[in-house]
Write an enzyme that holds these catalytic residues in place. Structure first.
Site, mmCIF file in Angstrom:
data_model
loop_
_atom_site.group_PDB
_atom_site.id
_atom_site.type_symbol
_atom_site.label_atom_id
_atom_site.label_comp_id
_atom_site.label_asym_id
_atom_site.label_seq_id
_atom_site.Cartn_x
_atom_site.Cartn_y
_atom_site.Cartn_z
ATOM 1 N N SER A 93 0.816 -1.276 0.228
ATOM 2 C CA SER A 93 -0.218 0.023 0.038
ATOM 3 C C SER A 93 0.744 1.341 -0.096
ATOM 4 O O SER A 93 2.068 1.263 0.359
ATOM 5 C CB SER A 93 -0.839 0.060 1.237
ATOM 6 O OG SER A 93 -1.393 1.299 1.379
ATOM 7 N N TYR A 119 -1.202 -0.149 10.534
ATOM 8 C CA TYR A 119 -1.629 -0.712 9.207
ATOM 9 C C TYR A 119 -0.352 -0.348 8.284
ATOM 10 O O TYR A 119 -0.106 -1.367 7.625
ATOM 11 C CB TYR A 119 -2.684 0.012 8.862
ATOM 12 C CG TYR A 119 -3.234 -0.303 7.349
ATOM 13 C CD1 TYR A 119 -3.523 -1.653 6.994
ATOM 14 C CD2 TYR A 119 -2.924 0.650 6.384
ATOM 15 C CE1 TYR A 119 -4.006 -1.802 5.654
ATOM 16 C CE2 TYR A 119 -3.269 0.331 5.011
ATOM 17 C CZ TYR A 119 -3.633 -1.147 4.597
ATOM 18 O OH TYR A 119 -4.137 -1.251 3.297
#
Ligand code: NDP
Ligand code: 8X3
Length: 254
Positions: free
Chosen positions: A139, A152
């Site tokens: 990501s 995250y």
């Protein structure tokens, strides 16, 4: 010979879109996810197009992963591709307000689950050799910081470094490794992140013309179908509407 791809987290979003894209091209599929009904419905639909095996699996459950992968039926055990897609973010509150259980779940899924599927399937990918691929879902959160990303983003930084490190160890096997690093994409990701809060989910994507799961599936399909001598190391992609946030400065009031 028909190519087979193993996709973790195929019950929604990118994983489901990849399943559809690879089925359209005639690849055989091994699809996993925890939501049995959805998995069964997808498998039933795609089995009209190609050979499909659905495995109801939680990637965090190492023993279940070991058993399922060991027990892959012969027509699905010769893999050309692995898409390590299962993953999630939980919450976007500042770190001091976070639930430690949520942090555990993100590490267990995005880091340990990805480790398990990779390690357990490596010998099959190496047996395929030239032209085989591992595609990991990293990501932009693994490359840049933003408030509320903490664990995250940390898990996705792991995915990036692990992808690069794997390439070193797989040199000479023909197996390629790619890290796909998307920015804002419209999927159930934000519904999960915000605990099912539909209004917050809608607000995340409103007016942003976000990337769609089909866009990611096309990118992954392209990556895995490059000539066998080419490794796409990583691809970072964002919607045109999204840019990097820039530095934040706290100023004194005086
Ligand atoms: P979705 O929420 O739509 O899909 C996530 C998938 O992961 C589901 O199929 C879910 O299946 C599966 N999954 C989650 N936890 C587990 C688990 N413990 N075991 C097995 N499967 C699991 O999100 P996306 O498609 O958007 O996300 C896919 C990946 O892409 C994730 O790794 C995410 O971090 C990453 N990503 C997403 C971005 C976005 O903006 N959407 C941007 C950048 C990266 P089930 O619940 O049935 O188990
Ligand atoms: C998901 C992208 O920007 O929400 O990995 O962190 S972002």
């Amino acid at each position: 010979m028909t190519s087979t791809v193993f996709i973790t987290g195929a019950t929604s979003g990118f994983g489901e879109a990849c399943a559809r894209r690879f089925a359209k091209a005639g690849w055989s599929l091994v699809l996993t996810g925890r939501r049995e009904e959805r998995l069964n419905a997808l498998c039933a639909e795609l089995s009209r197009q190609t050979k499909v095996l659905g495995l109801v699996l939680d990637v965090r459950d190492r023993k279940a992963m070991e058993a399922a992968i060991e027990g892959l039926p012969p027509e699905f055990d010769k893999l050309r591709g692995l898409i390590n897609n299962a993953g999630l973010a939980l919450g976007a509150d500042p770190a001091p307000k976070c639930d430690l259980d949520d942090w555990d779940i993100m590490v267990d899924t995005n880091v340990k689950g990805l480790m398990y599927s990779t390690r357990l399937l490596l010998s099959r990918l190496i047996a395929h050799g030239k032209g085989a691929s591992i595609v990991n879902l990293g990501s932009v959160a693994g490359n840049y910081s933003y408030p509320g990303s903490h664990v995250y983003g940390g898990t996705k930084a792991f995915v990036g470094q692990f992808s690069q490190n794997l390439r070193c160890d797989l040199q000479g096997t023909g197996v390629r490794v790619t890290n796909i690093e998307p920015g804002l994409c419209e999927s159930e990701f934000s519904l999960v992140r915000f605990g099912g809060d539909k209004a917050r989910y809608d607000a995340t994507y409103a007016g942003a013309d976000p990337i769609q799961p089909q866009d990611i599936a096309e990118t992954i399909f392209w990556v895995m179908n490059q000539p066998a001598h080419i490794n796409i190391n990583n691809i970072e992609l964002m919607p045109v509407s999204q840019t990097l946030a820039g530095f934040a400065i706290e100023r004194s009031k005086g």
